[in-house]
Design an enzyme around this catalytic site. Structure first.
Site, PDB file in Angstrom:
ATOM      1  CD  GLU A 298      54.517  -5.451  71.278  1.00  9.66           C
ATOM      2  OE1 GLU A 298      54.506  -4.463  72.029  1.00  9.66           O
ATOM      3  OE2 GLU A 298      54.601  -6.605  71.703  1.00  9.66           O
TER       4      GLU A 298
ATOM      5  CD  GLU B 150      58.122  -5.667  75.068  1.00 10.10           C
ATOM      6  OE1 GLU B 150      57.746  -5.476  76.236  1.00 10.10           O
ATOM      7  OE2 GLU B 150      58.026  -4.802  74.170  1.00 10.10           O
TER       8      GLU B 150
END
Ligand code: GLA
Length: 707
Positions: free
Chosen positions: A350, A194
């Site tokens: 995710e 991320e």
């Protein structure tokens, strides 16, 4: 690298380089099966070599004793898990002190997974540098806008501009690729974690130097920098590059052009970190390389640019618990992921099995909700369904985050649903590779958002995110599938292009939109668009001037409303409700379709329609409520030749097109029975369905259809 279109030559290049590299790696490792395996390690040039729809999640066995690893793989097999992401936060365990590596535990883990037929998405651990790194390089700590250097004990990368961080991260990525690039279990690389969270903008001394260099490369001379930043205003003129700095906190509003460039620079620095690691991996490994995006929840990285740098797009998505219709936010993220992937299948890297742990109130998912979420992503183009994380952590900051194996263990609703979802995905293997096609595009431009989100704008109530959601919701409820696009993209395949907020619009991009209309497109533009150019400088000719020909109207003055004030608009025989914003429009050929009934704009045009070439340009100068927007959209759909479906509330419908069949995902998010709108074979329920077959509240059907 994948760049949005796959040509035969790029396909062959990937296949060729994969087999060439495969042969090299096989020679280096002396493993005869390597070269042949590398030939097939990607499908369609980019897809990891995993059968069917990949299923699994982040796996952190370093938090558990070895006995648990064996239980884990047995349970993975029970749940149908085919791929796990490992090593994402393991730097301190893999490089125990600078240049001293310990790969033994990872060797064992990868072998264990391989022996159990579970593919590996191998992470580079660079989102969490070890304590020794920061002890040795304290100046590599990121610094906040108000000058505070960040401490250790959480996670997060170092300053993306720190040369020492760059060197250390490339070293560990390269060492991992050298060691595991030829391992048959490793099917994909997961660089970092991320980018942009939690380190976005960094104001450290390293950033100051790098920002100056970036500006000099972009603008060449200090005179040009003064021009584009408009430094004549408030006497900010620079006479030398060493006077230029990052837009740190100041006594008043900092030059918005400087801040916009700093947002671009931040995105660029993070991307360079990714590219450096990617290239270090590519030197030793042929598997596809990705990094996990946060579509629709982080605005730091320009995902259009990142999409060109990854082999396959992957995204993390978490429901926002306070949103009663989280499935719509989820659909936006999924459609954005697919759009930045150029329409190709992507990976849901995710999501959560139940509650997260980082929102104010972390609401648990209700029975069936996890599957609905997963299958909505799949319906919108995801070919892998993965979770954070496999087994709930007992220690640390995320111990209250749900997982595939919750703290309650396998005697739990969550585990039963995880096993059930694995079985469902097993029945959906044939859906893989099929594509979603959309007739409508909504513009989504990170640069414009960065500029619009700065201070001292005409009203704090104007939000690009809110308008995107408002227009997207209209389409979602009408069963109309959306692509997101940039204003400079080729838009010719869309019947309708919606511009919910395009505060920053370059003259070239405005010409592209006008060209789209001229050649038969229908363009719907919302207020506060086409205000400034790429330097946050108001367009010559005033607001909306670059779209004057396409829309037949410009804006003479903004008329923002006071807090909580409402207004109304007469449109096609009815009265529509609005709030937040009105404008004083200057007509330049457009037909008036709606008129302000009250407020500062009373009596003035509110909604206009303009014929331009073979197409039509609509302009809506106020914030209509949902019912009002539905009325206007009906007229816009008619111009665009689009049919809105008459769906019951909460029924989500989206189609993937395959070579021989289509796959229509139908999800009943509502509380009452709905019905399937198509006929065919439901792969979820394994039964024939016809148009009108009941679909229970909360149920999902994925219908193989030839219609
Ligand atoms: C992010 C991170 C994960 C985890 C989850 C929790 O997506 O990538 O490591 O922290 O959030 O929701």
């Amino acid at each position: 690298m994948y760049n949005g279109t796959v040509t035969l030559s790029s396909y062959l290049t990937v296949i060729f380089s994969a087999s060439f590299l495969g042969a090299r790696i096989a020679a280096a490792y002396g493993r005869a099966d390597q070269a042949a395996r590398l030939d097939v390690m990607t499908v369609d040039g980019v897809w990891p070599a995993v059968q069917g729809i990949a299923y699994g999640g982040d796996y952190s066995p370093e938090q558990w004793p070895r006995e648990t690893w064996h239980e884990d793989v047995a349970l993975m097999r029970e749940a149908g898990v085919s791929m796990v992401s490992i090593g994402i936060f393991s730097w301190a365990l893999l490089e125990t002190s600078e240049g001293v590596f310990d790969f033994d535990w990872l060797d064992d883990l990868i072998e264990l997974l391989h022996d159990n037929g579970i593919a590996v998405d191998l992470g580079t651990p660079t989102a969490s540098p070890p304590a020794w790194f920061f002890a040795k390089h304290p100046d590599a700590r990121p610094v906040s806008r108000d000058g505070v250097p960040m401490g250790f004990g959480a996670r997060g990368m170092a300053s993306p501009s720190s040369p020492e961080y760059r060197e250390a991260s490339v070293r560990i990525a390269g060492r991992l690729a050298e060691r595991y690039g030829g391992h048959p279990a490793v099917v994909m690389w997961h660089v970092h974690n991320e980018y942009g969270q939690p380190v976005g903008e960094d104001y450290s001394a390293h950033a100051v130097l790098a920002f100056r260099q970036w500006l000099e490369a972009r603008y060449g001379t200090i005179a040009e920098l003064n021009r584009v930043w408009g430094t004549a205003f408030w006497g900010q003129r620079y006479s030398d590059w060493h006077e230029v700095s990052v837009p740190a906190a100041a006594l008043s509003v900092v030059n918005p052009a400087q801040r916009l460039d700093f947002a671009r620079f931040t995105d660029h620095q993070l991307r360079q970190c990714y590219i450096a690691e990617r290239d270090a991996i590519r030197a030793h490994a042929a598997q596809p390389i990705t990094t996990n995006f946060m579509a629709n929840s982080s605005w730091v990285t320009d995902l259009w640019a990142w999409g060109r740098e990854v082999d396959i797009v992957s995204d993390d998505h978490y429901l926002w618990a306070a949103d009663p219709e989280g499935e719509i936010g989820l659909a936006i993220a999924a459609d954005l992921s697919r759009s930045v992937a150029g329409g190709k299948p992507w990976i849901l890297m995710e999501h959560s099995t139940s509650a997260v742990n980082w929102q104010p109130r972390n609401v648990a998912k209700r029975p069936g909700e996890m599957a609905r979420n997963s299958l909505s992503h799949l319906g919108r183009g995801a070919d892998a369904i993965l979770f954070f994380q496999w087994r709930a952590s007992r220690s640390g900051a995320e111990k209250f985050h749900s997982a595939m194996i919750p703290h309650a263990g396998t005697q739990s609703r969550v585990w039963r649903e995880v096993v059930e979802l694995g079985a469902t995905l097993g029945r959906l293997a044939e859906v893989r590779g099929s594509r979603v096609q959309a007739d409508v595009a909504i513009l989504w431009d990170f640069e414009s958002f960065w500029a619009q989100d700065l201070e001292w704008r005409p009203s704090v109530d104007v939000s690009h995110a809110e308008r995107i959601r408002a227009f997207y919701e209209q389409c979602w409820r009408a069963g109309i599938t959306i692509d997101f696009a940039l204003p400079g993209h080729d838009l010719s395949r869309y019947s309708l292009v919606i511009v919910p907020a395009q505060y920053l619009l370059t003259t070239a991009d405005a010409a592209n939109l006008a060209h789209y209309v001229e050649h038969g497109g229908t363009l719907l533009v919302s207020f506060f668009s086409a205000i400034v150019d790429e330097f946050d400088t108001v367009h010559e000719g005033g607001y909306l001037a670059p779209l004057r020909d396409a829309l037949g109207v410009t804006v003479e003055e903004f008329l923002p409303l006071r807090e909580n004030a409402t207004a109304s608009v007469a449109f096609d025989g009815s009265t529509l409700a609005a709030d937040v914003w009105q404008e004083h429009l200057a007509l330049a050929g457009a037909e008036v379709m709606g008129t302000y009934l009250d407020g500062p704009g009373a009596g003035m045009p509110a909604i206009t329609r303009n014929r331009h070439g073979d197409g039509v340009g609509w302009y809506v100068s106020t914030r209509l409520d949902a019912a009002g927007l539905t009325r206007v959209m009906a007229a816009v759909y008619a111009d665009a030749g689009i049919t809105a479906a008459d769906l019951p509330a909460g029924l989500e419908v989206v189609r993937r097109r395959g070579e021989t069949h289509d796959y229509v995902t139908v999800i009943n998010h509502g509380d009452t029975v709905a019905s399937v709108p198509v006929s065919g074979f439901d792969l979820v329920g394994q039964s024939e369905v016809t148009r009108g077959t009941p679909l229970a509240a909360g149920a999902v059907a994925i219908v193989r259809t030839t219609t």
